[in-house]
Design a protein around this motif. Sequence first.
Motif, PDB file in Angstrom:
ATOM      1  N   GLU A 143      59.595  54.744  44.077  1.00  0.00           N
ATOM      2  CA  GLU A 143      60.426  53.675  44.366  1.00  0.00           C
ATOM      3  C   GLU A 143      61.470  53.620  45.366  1.00  0.00           C
ATOM      4  OE1 GLU A 143      61.368  51.753  40.591  1.00  0.00           O
ATOM      5  OE2 GLU A 143      59.360  51.361  40.051  1.00  0.00           O
ATOM      6  N   GLY A 144      61.854  55.250  45.659  1.00  0.00           N
ATOM      7  CA  GLY A 144      62.660  55.356  46.458  1.00  0.00           C
ATOM      8  C   GLY A 144      63.990  55.942  45.982  1.00  0.00           C
ATOM      9  N   TYR A 145      64.306  56.427  44.794  1.00  0.00           N
ATOM     10  CA  TYR A 145      65.292  56.774  44.019  1.00  0.00           C
ATOM     11  C   TYR A 145      65.435  58.167  44.471  1.00  0.00           C
ATOM     12  CZ  TYR A 145      65.906  52.830  40.884  1.00  0.00           C
ATOM     13  OH  TYR A 145      66.127  51.563  40.145  1.00  0.00           O
ATOM     14  N   THR A 146      66.576  58.797  44.437  1.00  0.00           N
ATOM     15  CA  THR A 146      66.852  60.300  44.382  1.00  0.00           C
ATOM     16  C   THR A 146      66.122  60.902  43.561  1.00  0.00           C
ATOM     17  OG1 THR A 146      68.906  60.294  43.551  1.00  0.00           O
ATOM     18  CG2 THR A 146      68.938  59.838  46.082  1.00  0.00           C
ATOM     19  N   LEU A 147      66.105  62.268  43.335  1.00  0.00           N
ATOM     20  CA  LEU A 147      65.558  62.982  42.309  1.00  0.00           C
ATOM     21  C   LEU A 147      66.562  62.722  41.204  1.00  0.00           C
ATOM     22  CD1 LEU A 147      63.615  64.804  40.778  1.00  0.00           C
ATOM     23  CD2 LEU A 147      64.554  66.779  42.229  1.00  0.00           C
ATOM     24  N   ALA A 148      67.726  62.898  41.326  1.00  0.00           N
ATOM     25  CA  ALA A 148      68.803  62.981  40.364  1.00  0.00           C
ATOM     26  C   ALA A 148      68.763  61.721  39.830  1.00  0.00           C
ATOM     27  CB  ALA A 148      70.139  63.413  40.867  1.00  0.00           C
ATOM     28  N   LYS A 149      68.790  60.788  40.293  1.00  0.00           N
ATOM     29  CA  LYS A 149      68.873  59.249  39.937  1.00  0.00           C
ATOM     30  C   LYS A 149      67.372  58.946  39.044  1.00  0.00           C
ATOM     31  CE  LYS A 149      71.116  55.346  39.765  1.00  0.00           C
ATOM     32  NZ  LYS A 149      72.407  55.105  38.819  1.00  0.00           N
ATOM     33  N   SER A 150      66.201  59.266  39.692  1.00  0.00           N
ATOM     34  CA  SER A 150      65.001  59.100  39.011  1.00  0.00           C
ATOM     35  C   SER A 150      64.964  59.912  37.694  1.00  0.00           C
ATOM     36  CB  SER A 150      63.865  59.727  39.741  1.00  0.00           C
ATOM     37  OG  SER A 150      63.862  59.225  41.138  1.00  0.00           O
ATOM     38  N   VAL A 151      65.698  60.929  37.565  1.00  0.00           N
ATOM     39  CA  VAL A 151      65.644  61.802  36.152  1.00  0.00           C
ATOM     40  C   VAL A 151      66.625  60.823  35.256  1.00  0.00           C
ATOM     41  CG1 VAL A 151      66.828  63.876  34.926  1.00  0.00           C
ATOM     42  CG2 VAL A 151      65.245  64.250  37.076  1.00  0.00           C
ATOM     43  N   GLU A 152      67.706  60.525  35.896  1.00  0.00           N
ATOM     44  CA  GLU A 152      68.686  59.671  35.132  1.00  0.00           C
ATOM     45  C   GLU A 152      67.855  58.106  34.380  1.00  0.00           C
ATOM     46  OE1 GLU A 152      72.297  56.560  36.204  1.00  0.00           O
ATOM     47  OE2 GLU A 152      72.444  58.883  36.789  1.00  0.00           O
ATOM     48  N   GLN A 153      67.131  57.733  35.679  1.00  0.00           N
ATOM     49  CA  GLN A 153      66.272  56.348  35.043  1.00  0.00           C
ATOM     50  C   GLN A 153      65.412  56.611  34.142  1.00  0.00           C
ATOM     51  OE1 GLN A 153      68.550  54.145  36.477  1.00  0.00           O
ATOM     52  NE2 GLN A 153      66.855  52.873  36.694  1.00  0.00           N
ATOM     53  N   ALA A 154      64.555  57.950  34.410  1.00  0.00           N
ATOM     54  CA  ALA A 154      63.309  58.139  33.257  1.00  0.00           C
ATOM     55  C   ALA A 154      64.077  58.492  32.088  1.00  0.00           C
ATOM     56  CB  ALA A 154      62.951  59.512  33.672  1.00  0.00           C
ATOM     57  N   GLU A 155      65.294  58.992  31.956  1.00  0.00           N
ATOM     58  CA  GLU A 155      65.989  59.118  30.265  1.00  0.00           C
ATOM     59  C   GLU A 155      66.214  58.158  29.903  1.00  0.00           C
ATOM     60  OE1 GLU A 155      67.456  60.706  27.150  1.00  0.00           O
ATOM     61  OE2 GLU A 155      66.082  61.694  28.528  1.00  0.00           O
ATOM     62  N   LYS A 156      66.598  56.977  30.828  1.00  0.00           N
ATOM     63  CA  LYS A 156      67.034  55.628  30.306  1.00  0.00           C
ATOM     64  C   LYS A 156      65.712  54.967  29.634  1.00  0.00           C
ATOM     65  CE  LYS A 156      70.180  53.046  32.679  1.00  0.00           C
ATOM     66  NZ  LYS A 156      70.528  52.138  33.800  1.00  0.00           N
ATOM     67  N   LEU A 157      64.712  54.945  30.564  1.00  0.00           N
ATOM     68  CA  LEU A 157      63.604  54.508  30.047  1.00  0.00           C
ATOM     69  C   LEU A 157      62.994  54.984  28.714  1.00  0.00           C
ATOM     70  CD1 LEU A 157      61.064  52.593  30.676  1.00  0.00           C
ATOM     71  CD2 LEU A 157      60.077  54.601  32.116  1.00  0.00           C
ATOM     72  N   ARG A 158      63.163  56.724  28.581  1.00  0.00           N
ATOM     73  CA  ARG A 158      62.854  56.982  27.261  1.00  0.00           C
ATOM     74  C   ARG A 158      63.711  56.488  26.419  1.00  0.00           C
ATOM     75  NH1 ARG A 158      64.510  60.360  23.820  1.00  0.00           N
ATOM     76  NH2 ARG A 158      66.582  60.606  24.679  1.00  0.00           N
ATOM     77  N   LYS A 159      64.799  56.206  26.253  1.00  0.00           N
ATOM     78  CA  LYS A 159      65.734  55.813  25.293  1.00  0.00           C
ATOM     79  C   LYS A 159      65.262  54.327  25.014  1.00  0.00           C
ATOM     80  CE  LYS A 159      69.750  58.523  25.936  1.00  0.00           C
ATOM     81  NZ  LYS A 159      71.022  58.832  26.384  1.00  0.00           N
ATOM     82  N   LYS A 160      65.109  53.436  26.040  1.00  0.00           N
ATOM     83  CA  LYS A 160      64.371  52.175  25.867  1.00  0.00           C
ATOM     84  C   LYS A 160      63.103  52.160  25.030  1.00  0.00           C
ATOM     85  CE  LYS A 160      66.361  49.909  29.985  1.00  0.00           C
ATOM     86  NZ  LYS A 160      66.072  48.970  31.076  1.00  0.00           N
TER      87      LYS A 160
END
Length: 161
Positions: A83-100
Amino acid sequence: MIWLFTRMSGGQSLMIGKKKSLKADIIIGIGDLSKMTGVSARQLRYWEEKGYIQAVSGKKNATRKYKFEMSFKVQAIKRYLDEGYTLAKSVEQAEKLRKKFEIWKKFLVGKVQEVEITDTQHNYGVIELGCVDEEQKKKIYGVVDENGCHFELRDYAEADN
């Protein structure tokens, strides 16, 4: 968690194993993780080096192994990268998704009381979510039918019929 059973003569079941968590106990190699997720083994090693994913600890220079549940994290990271996120931001978003998903799972386990299948061909059904008032006169249901997904509020007496 699951229990492992075997059938005995007479139709009785005998427990032969202890409780297992499929997502925690299944181990896959780096090649399988790569095939499952579409992320190259080289990229997976890089992500591991950066601390974004973790292999199951093992011998040095041995083939990397991962818990099956790591495939979900890798897929989420890849999705955000695509989707165009940086790797660090992608990891952050993935963790947020896991918590959701953890919150979602906790809600489902805590509130879903019954699931009734109303149409097996179309996968329609009704999910009982319990009472919504202090007097316990009204129940709320999640309904999946030809109209899509929606909620219904029913009187307690009506709900039991």
